[in-house]
Design a protein around this motif. Sequence first.
Motif, PDB file in Angstrom:
ATOM      1  N   ASN A  14       0.834  -1.216   0.000  1.00 29.87           N
ATOM      2  CA  ASN A  14       0.000   0.000   0.000  1.00 29.87           C
ATOM      3  C   ASN A  14       0.864   1.261   0.000  1.00 29.87           C
ATOM      4  O   ASN A  14       0.648   2.193   0.781  1.00 29.87           O
ATOM      5  CB  ASN A  14      -0.944   0.016   1.207  1.00 29.87           C
ATOM      6  CG  ASN A  14      -2.042  -1.016   1.084  1.00 29.87           C
ATOM      7  OD1 ASN A  14      -2.591  -1.229   0.001  1.00 29.87           O
ATOM      8  ND2 ASN A  14      -2.356  -1.687   2.193  1.00 29.87           N
ATOM      9  N   ALA A  15       1.861   1.257  -0.874  1.00 32.59           N
ATOM     10  CA  ALA A  15       2.794   2.377  -0.964  1.00 32.59           C
ATOM     11  C   ALA A  15       2.071   3.668  -1.317  1.00 32.59           C
ATOM     12  O   ALA A  15       1.097   3.663  -2.078  1.00 32.59           O
ATOM     13  CB  ALA A  15       3.868   2.080  -2.002  1.00 32.59           C
ATOM     14  N   THR A  16       2.569   4.770  -0.773  1.00 31.32           N
ATOM     15  CA  THR A  16       1.980   6.073  -1.092  1.00 31.32           C
ATOM     16  C   THR A  16       2.810   6.839  -2.119  1.00 31.32           C
ATOM     17  O   THR A  16       2.333   7.816  -2.689  1.00 31.32           O
ATOM     18  CB  THR A  16       1.848   6.930   0.178  1.00 31.32           C
ATOM     19  OG1 THR A  16       3.141   7.075   0.784  1.00 31.32           O
ATOM     20  CG2 THR A  16       0.886   6.273   1.167  1.00 31.32           C
ATOM     21  N   ALA A  17       4.055   6.400  -2.356  1.00 27.07           N
ATOM     22  CA  ALA A  17       4.925   7.070  -3.323  1.00 27.07           C
ATOM     23  C   ALA A  17       5.621   6.034  -4.198  1.00 27.07           C
ATOM     24  O   ALA A  17       6.049   4.984  -3.709  1.00 27.07           O
ATOM     25  CB  ALA A  17       5.962   7.930  -2.608  1.00 27.07           C
ATOM     26  N   GLU A  36      -3.823   1.819  -5.840  1.00 23.33           N
ATOM     27  CA  GLU A  36      -4.713   2.938  -5.535  1.00 23.33           C
ATOM     28  C   GLU A  36      -4.308   3.713  -4.286  1.00 23.33           C
ATOM     29  O   GLU A  36      -4.850   4.782  -4.014  1.00 23.33           O
ATOM     30  CB  GLU A  36      -6.150   2.435  -5.413  1.00 23.33           C
ATOM     31  CG  GLU A  36      -6.706   1.884  -6.724  1.00 23.33           C
ATOM     32  CD  GLU A  36      -8.161   1.489  -6.622  1.00 23.33           C
ATOM     33  OE1 GLU A  36      -8.786   1.745  -5.564  1.00 23.33           O
ATOM     34  OE2 GLU A  36      -8.687   0.923  -7.599  1.00 23.33           O
ATOM     35  N   SER A  37      -3.328   3.201  -3.554  1.00 24.13           N
ATOM     36  CA  SER A  37      -2.868   3.895  -2.344  1.00 24.13           C
ATOM     37  C   SER A  37      -1.931   5.063  -2.671  1.00 24.13           C
ATOM     38  O   SER A  37      -1.641   5.895  -1.806  1.00 24.13           O
ATOM     39  CB  SER A  37      -2.136   2.903  -1.432  1.00 24.13           C
ATOM     40  OG  SER A  37      -1.054   2.291  -2.134  1.00 24.13           O
ATOM     41  N   LEU A  38      -1.470   5.148  -3.928  1.00 21.86           N
ATOM     42  CA  LEU A  38      -0.478   6.157  -4.292  1.00 21.86           C
ATOM     43  C   LEU A  38      -0.996   7.583  -4.108  1.00 21.86           C
ATOM     44  O   LEU A  38      -2.101   7.917  -4.532  1.00 21.86           O
ATOM     45  CB  LEU A  38      -0.043   5.980  -5.747  1.00 21.86           C
ATOM     46  CG  LEU A  38       0.860   4.795  -6.070  1.00 21.86           C
ATOM     47  CD1 LEU A  38       1.153   4.760  -7.566  1.00 21.86           C
ATOM     48  CD2 LEU A  38       2.173   4.871  -5.283  1.00 21.86           C
ATOM     49  N   THR A  39      -0.169   8.408  -3.485  1.00 21.13           N
ATOM     50  CA  THR A  39      -0.435   9.854  -3.433  1.00 21.13           C
ATOM     51  C   THR A  39       0.579  10.615  -4.283  1.00 21.13           C
ATOM     52  O   THR A  39       0.326  11.741  -4.681  1.00 21.13           O
ATOM     53  CB  THR A  39      -0.385  10.387  -1.987  1.00 21.13           C
ATOM     54  OG1 THR A  39       0.928  10.174  -1.447  1.00 21.13           O
ATOM     55  CG2 THR A  39      -1.427   9.683  -1.120  1.00 21.13           C
ATOM     56  N   GLU A  53      -6.298   7.000 -19.797  1.00 21.92           N
ATOM     57  CA  GLU A  53      -7.435   7.650 -19.141  1.00 21.92           C
ATOM     58  C   GLU A  53      -7.810   6.935 -17.850  1.00 21.92           C
ATOM     59  O   GLU A  53      -8.482   7.504 -16.986  1.00 21.92           O
ATOM     60  CB  GLU A  53      -8.623   7.717 -20.096  1.00 21.92           C
ATOM     61  CG  GLU A  53      -8.379   8.641 -21.285  1.00 21.92           C
ATOM     62  CD  GLU A  53      -9.641   8.998 -22.031  1.00 21.92           C
ATOM     63  OE1 GLU A  53     -10.704   8.441 -21.704  1.00 21.92           O
ATOM     64  OE2 GLU A  53      -9.565   9.860 -22.934  1.00 21.92           O
ATOM     65  N   ASN A  54      -7.350   5.699 -17.715  1.00 22.04           N
ATOM     66  CA  ASN A  54      -7.628   4.944 -16.490  1.00 22.04           C
ATOM     67  C   ASN A  54      -6.809   5.431 -15.301  1.00 22.04           C
ATOM     68  O   ASN A  54      -6.968   4.917 -14.193  1.00 22.04           O
ATOM     69  CB  ASN A  54      -7.360   3.455 -16.717  1.00 22.04           C
ATOM     70  CG  ASN A  54      -8.403   2.819 -17.614  1.00 22.04           C
ATOM     71  OD1 ASN A  54      -9.572   3.209 -17.601  1.00 22.04           O
ATOM     72  ND2 ASN A  54      -7.995   1.837 -18.409  1.00 22.04           N
ATOM     73  N   ILE A  55      -5.958   6.441 -15.522  1.00 23.00           N
ATOM     74  CA  ILE A  55      -5.201   6.980 -14.395  1.00 23.00           C
ATOM     75  C   ILE A  55      -6.129   7.560 -13.334  1.00 23.00           C
ATOM     76  O   ILE A  55      -5.750   7.733 -12.174  1.00 23.00           O
ATOM     77  CB  ILE A  55      -4.186   8.044 -14.875  1.00 23.00           C
ATOM     78  CG1 ILE A  55      -3.127   8.284 -13.784  1.00 23.00           C
ATOM     79  CG2 ILE A  55      -4.891   9.340 -15.284  1.00 23.00           C
ATOM     80  CD1 ILE A  55      -1.933   9.070 -14.229  1.00 23.00           C
ATOM     81  N   VAL A  56      -7.354   7.821 -13.718  1.00 23.95           N
ATOM     82  CA  VAL A  56      -8.349   8.320 -12.765  1.00 23.95           C
ATOM     83  C   VAL A  56      -8.598   7.308 -11.648  1.00 23.95           C
ATOM     84  O   VAL A  56      -9.121   7.665 -10.586  1.00 23.95           O
ATOM     85  CB  VAL A  56      -9.667   8.660 -13.507  1.00 23.95           C
ATOM     86  CG1 VAL A  56     -10.380   7.394 -13.966  1.00 23.95           C
ATOM     87  CG2 VAL A  56     -10.580   9.507 -12.641  1.00 23.95           C
ATOM     88  N   ARG A  57      -8.189   6.058 -11.864  1.00 17.38           N
ATOM     89  CA  ARG A  57      -8.341   5.029 -10.828  1.00 17.38           C
ATOM     90  C   ARG A  57      -7.426   5.314  -9.634  1.00 17.38           C
ATOM     91  O   ARG A  57      -7.669   4.808  -8.535  1.00 17.38           O
ATOM     92  CB  ARG A  57      -8.051   3.651 -11.410  1.00 17.38           C
ATOM     93  CG  ARG A  57      -9.096   3.190 -12.416  1.00 17.38           C
ATOM     94  CD  ARG A  57      -8.680   1.930 -13.141  1.00 17.38           C
ATOM     95  NE  ARG A  57      -8.408   0.834 -12.226  1.00 17.38           N
ATOM     96  CZ  ARG A  57      -7.973  -0.372 -12.617  1.00 17.38           C
ATOM     97  NH1 ARG A  57      -7.747  -0.609 -13.904  1.00 17.38           N
ATOM     98  NH2 ARG A  57      -7.747  -1.323 -11.733  1.00 17.38           N
ATOM     99  N   LEU A  58      -6.376   6.107  -9.860  1.00 10.23           N
ATOM    100  CA  LEU A  58      -5.492   6.487  -8.747  1.00 10.23           C
ATOM    101  C   LEU A  58      -6.150   7.633  -7.993  1.00 10.23           C
ATOM    102  O   LEU A  58      -5.721   8.782  -8.020  1.00 10.23           O
ATOM    103  CB  LEU A  58      -4.109   6.871  -9.276  1.00 10.23           C
ATOM    104  CG  LEU A  58      -3.375   5.784 -10.071  1.00 10.23           C
ATOM    105  CD1 LEU A  58      -2.006   6.279 -10.530  1.00 10.23           C
ATOM    106  CD2 LEU A  58      -3.241   4.503  -9.261  1.00 10.23           C
ATOM    107  N   LYS A  59      -7.209   7.305  -7.297  1.00 11.98           N
ATOM    108  CA  LYS A  59      -8.122   8.303  -6.732  1.00 11.98           C
ATOM    109  C   LYS A  59      -7.561   9.073  -5.544  1.00 11.98           C
ATOM    110  O   LYS A  59      -8.161  10.045  -5.084  1.00 11.98           O
ATOM    111  CB  LYS A  59      -9.429   7.621  -6.324  1.00 11.98           C
ATOM    112  CG  LYS A  59      -9.247   6.487  -5.337  1.00 11.98           C
ATOM    113  CD  LYS A  59     -10.565   5.755  -5.097  1.00 11.98           C
ATOM    114  CE  LYS A  59     -10.358   4.580  -4.142  1.00 11.98           C
ATOM    115  NZ  LYS A  59     -11.638   3.837  -3.935  1.00 11.98           N
TER     116      LYS A  59
END
Length: 251
Positions: A14-17, A36-39, A53-59
Amino acid sequence: MGLKTIIENARASNATALDLNEQGLKHLPAELLEVESLTRLNLAHNRLTDVSENIVRLKNLEMLTVFGNKLGELPKTINGIRTLKFLTASHNFIYELPQGFGSCPSLVFLDMSCNQLKELSPNFGFLTTLRSLHLSDNHLETLPAEIGKLTQLATLVLCNNDLTSLPDEIGNLQSLKYCLLQGNKLKSLPKSFATIPLESEGSVLKLYKNPWYPFLADILEDNNVQAFLDVMRSDSYQDKVKEAEAKKSKK
């Protein structure tokens, strides 16, 4: 460690970076869009020609870096990443911003320098959370009046474009502290610009390498920004501009 393993480990932990700088990427791996944990996601210095366009999954994404690729555009879905605050997409080949881009609700930093932008949509004015805007080294000839809605802007970088004028609404940017206008085709500025307190301590205003009307160019020979702004604030400024325009049209 291979790219696939790096992404799998990021998802498992669940990495954030995630830093994928200089990985030779031509497309985004499908597995990446499952983390999806990426910030924060760094995709700089790759060979990307598009961003899915699926980058929107990185909510949960707050920071996206894609500079130094071969992008011609950004995905239309990018405005759906409601958490996005920092977008760095400089040094690409982007010729326009996607429809609906102005609805990014959290964006505070945008770097689109060194691209192929020729204009900004009026919808750009909806990016009211922006504090830092970098548009240098593009092909912008004008700015939309809606730029005046970006009242939180502290940094505005417009150097090395083809700007021939700025809209009167530029005077609404009263929070501006750092403004670069050098290397354009400006002959004068709207009187409203002089209401921005850019001569205050800690502020930066650069105006050189523009074909200013002579009465302004003479002042800038000594790089005297204060005197430049004082002339703009004078009652006679607009008359001097009209006189210079008339002289120019007779040649």
